[in-house]
Design an enzyme around this catalytic site. Sequence first.
Site, short mmCIF file in Angstrom:
data_model
loop_
_atom_site.label_atom_id
_atom_site.label_comp_id
_atom_site.label_asym_id
_atom_site.label_seq_id
_atom_site.Cartn_x
_atom_site.Cartn_y
_atom_site.Cartn_z
CB THR A 198 48.66 37.64 41.23
OG1 THR A 198 49.63 37.02 41.05
CG2 THR A 198 48.80 38.38 42.63
CB SER A 379 37.32 36.93 41.19
OG SER A 379 37.29 36.16 41.97
NE ARG A 380 42.96 38.23 36.64
CZ ARG A 380 44.32 38.50 36.99
NH1 ARG A 380 44.37 38.34 38.56
NH2 ARG A 380 45.19 39.05 36.61
CG PHE A 381 34.45 41.68 39.26
CD1 PHE A 381 34.12 41.01 37.84
CD2 PHE A 381 33.35 42.27 39.61
CE1 PHE A 381 32.92 41.47 37.35
CE2 PHE A 381 32.12 42.57 39.30
CZ PHE A 381 31.69 41.93 37.93
#
Length: 402
Positions: A198, A379-381
């Site tokens: 997600t 973006s998992r940042f």
Amino acid sequence: MTSPLFDSVPGFDQPIAVLKHCHDKIRKQLTTLQNLLGHLAQHGNTADAQQAAKAVLQYFNKAAHLHHDDEEQDLMPMLQATATGDDAALLSTLVPEILADHQRMDQAWLTLRPELDAIAAGTGTQLAAEGVAAYVAAYQAHMSKEEGHLAPMAKRLFSAQQMERLGTAMQRRRGIAPDAPEVPAAPDAAAVLAAMRTDYVQSSLNETDVLADPIAQFQKWFAEAVNAQVMEPNAMDLSTVSVEGKPSSRIVLIKQFDERGFTWYTNYHSDKGQQLEHNPNAALLFFWRELERQVRIEGTVVKTTAAESDEYFNVRPVQSRLSAIASQQSAPIDSRAALESNYAAVAAAVGDAQPPRPAHWGGYRLQAERIEFWQGRRSRFHDRIVFTRDADGQWSMQRLQP
């Protein structure tokens, strides 16, 4: 206007209508109970009397408690989380009254049930008129409060999503699986799992956004989770470590937080209680999926005072207090029937008295040493801001890489 050919039963997509339907069934059973009283006086214990007693027993031993749980565990907490102003003020008075009504009705039922059991079995003819009158009057007054205040408030305040959530909870409590759309055959499970992700887009977390006090920051986020109607925002994962060094986790409910720490209540003899006795270091995790947020809290755990434990124990629903006394949490038991038997024995022993808090049941407070606020990003940042308590008791703040 013509009358319908049959009484339609509302679906769980109309949970308030289902609650009203439950009230209608309760009223029918109360009428049966009153009619049984007159029948016994005139005809004695006949086959009809036995059937009537069995019907009343079946309903009030099982279905009525589901209705009470609907209110205590879902309807009233959802209203309290949603209501503001005059509605919130009314609930602050009404909810304790309704909880007290449930307790009084449960205690009255414990008096009536043995008499009804004997009538149903064909061995008894006595049914206390005063007990029946008190039970019927209590239920009627109680249902009037709910229909006059709780139901209209829920209809006015709840969103379609909240109504769906309430209906789903009621279905699950009754062992009814909510309708689900037909799911096509899935591709390779491993490939699907690897592809699951997600992208978090709702918010960000900058150093300038965070309050200097992490407890105040937690309070801010917790209030936002409540206002966003997060499912059980007070649910947290508690992780402890056994004497063998093996970690274990479970969900518990936070009951208080302030500058002293984060508090929950449980059985001190449970697995987690024994692990905390050996190693007081523990961790908490809140995950508020709807807001794409989590909070990680680490620290040492101490017991609350006996006075604090007494205060919380005495405001719990009476059934929860009896359960705490009857259950040796985490200990093996032969069957569900044995567990129910323990509960019945405790309820009979307590009678009309207020159940006392057992010495092995009480509160724990995690004294936080580290609190991390996590906000999901694209973006998992992700954003991660951590507070660490220094030797002088002050908090220092730092950003962590995702």
